[in-house]
Write a protein that holds these residues in place. Structure first.
Motif, PDB file in Angstrom:
ATOM      1  N   ASN A  81       0.795  -1.232   0.000  1.00 15.75           N
ATOM      2  CA  ASN A  81       0.000   0.000   0.000  1.00 15.75           C
ATOM      3  C   ASN A  81       0.831   1.288   0.000  1.00 15.75           C
ATOM      4  N   THR A  83       1.590   3.170   2.295  1.00 15.72           N
ATOM      5  CA  THR A  83       1.035   4.190   3.194  1.00 15.72           C
ATOM      6  C   THR A  83       2.147   4.874   3.975  1.00 15.72           C
ATOM      7  N   SER A  87       3.188   8.971   4.169  1.00 13.35           N
ATOM      8  CA  SER A  87       2.971   9.654   5.447  1.00 13.35           C
ATOM      9  C   SER A  87       3.764  10.946   5.582  1.00 13.35           C
ATOM     10  N   CYS A  99       6.114   1.083   9.026  1.00 12.49           N
ATOM     11  CA  CYS A  99       5.637   0.197   7.983  1.00 12.49           C
ATOM     12  C   CYS A  99       5.287  -1.121   8.666  1.00 12.49           C
TER      13      CYS A  99
END
Lengths: 122, 222
Positions: A81, A83, A87, A99
């Motif tokens: 992903n 993400t 961030s 992570c």
């Protein structure tokens, strides 16, 4: 909607727990802040004053962390992903990046008072 | 004398005549489908922080706390975990473990809060209790499974987000049930804002005065 008696109690308890955890987590430390990277069962310390490219090992591969001008970003991670990469950057004590799929956690903490470290693993 | 209804005595619509096995299964399946849908919606929304969820997929579970008996309620929670893991592609990963522990913990916390609090707690308190328990459990998992002592830095953000999102979800649920005819029927009442044996909410009573003459007798599946 008017809150009921137990609603207020639960809200107060939740707010109190949040405040307590914030106090425990963000109490200021001493010395220069350092980047602490937890990966592969080890912890690594890096001073923020020196630009560096770090590769932290995890189950999925290497998470690449850049330290530039006192700011830390996850440049790349093998998670699906991304993400953690999205961030953004951290630069203050108490901030963190993580992570979860690759089990890498990076945080900025107050350094030790013995003059700091170059890099250490324990 | 009709045979005893499974789950009777646990409270809620299990004690309502006609609320049999097929209806509980239907309701669980419907709410489970909503969990899948809301998981997909939640997956599309950008997350403020890694592995943090907004919790909107918990809305069907929150609504089910008064509708389903405990066993079916836990089945619904499990369906939500599987659905969210499938949607996000994390079924066989640490993330699914976090989701499982968090969701089941939240479900039990919601159930316990509602049963213990009864009329003294609304969906607001139930939702916040569930959210905070879920996030606290996930922080503990992070502490002992993945990140060690560093997990303490995650705790304030997680708990704070749980408080805010839980409160918003609870307020939405309260507003929803006031006007939902489906919810009223699922609960065994006839009009929105009613519960079996309870007086109707003022708004529902005003609307129901004209509608009740036309409404069919007995509750149907939605």
């Amino acid at each position: 909607m008017r809150p009921r008696p137990l609603d207020l109690l639960i809200l107060a308890a939740a707010a109190g727990l949040t405040a307590l955890s914030a106090f425990a987590a963000y109490a200021p430390g001493g010395g220069e802040p350092v980047l602490v990277v937890s990966a592969g069962g080890e912890e690594y310390l890096y001073p923020l004053g020196q630009d560096r490219h770090v590769e932290a090992p995890g189950p999925l591969g290497l998470t690449e962390i850049d330290i530039v001008a006192g700011r830390v970003v996850f440049a790349h991670s093998p998670c699906p992903n991304q993400t953690c990469v999205a961030s953004g950057e951290i630069h203050r004590e108490g901030q963190w990046l993580a992570c979860l799929p690759n089990e890498v956690f990076a945080r900025i903490e107050g350094g030790t008072d013995d003059g700091g470290v170059d890099a250490a693993a324990y | 004398m009709p045979p005893p209804i499974e789950g009777a005595g646990e409270g809620g619509p299990a004690a309502v005549p006609g609320f049999g096995l097929s209806r509980r299964a239907d309701l669980t399946a419907l709410l489970g489908a909503f969990c899948f849908f809301l998981s997909a919606v939640e997956y599309m929304i950008p997350k403020p922080l890694p592995f943090m969820r907004l919790g909107i997929a918990n809305l069907p579970i929150l609504l089910a706390v008064e509708i389903l008996p405990l066993r079916w309620f836990l089945v619904l929670a499990l369906v939500k975990v599987i659905g969210m893991s499938l949607v996000s592609g994390t079924l066989f990963s640490y993330v699914a473990v976090f989701s499982l522990v968090g969701t089941m913990g939240a479900a039990l916390a919601m159930w316990g809060t509602k049963r213990a609090g009864r009329g003294a707690v609304s969906f607001l308190g139930v939702s916040v209790a569930g959210a905070v328990v879920s996030n606290a459990l996930q922080v503990l998992l992070a502490r002992y499974l993945v990140f060690g002592e560093a997990a303490r830095l995650i705790a304030p953000v997680f708990l704070g987000m749980g408080l805010v999102t839980g409160a918003l979800l609870g307020l939405f649920a309260e507003r929803f049930v006031l006007g939902s005819r489906w919810y009223a029927r699922a609960l065994g009442g006839e009009e929105p804002g009613t519960r079996p044996g309870a007086a109707a909410a003022p708004e529902a009573a005003a609307r129901g005065g004209a509608a009740s003459a036309k409404a069919p007798a007995g509750g149907d599946a939605p």
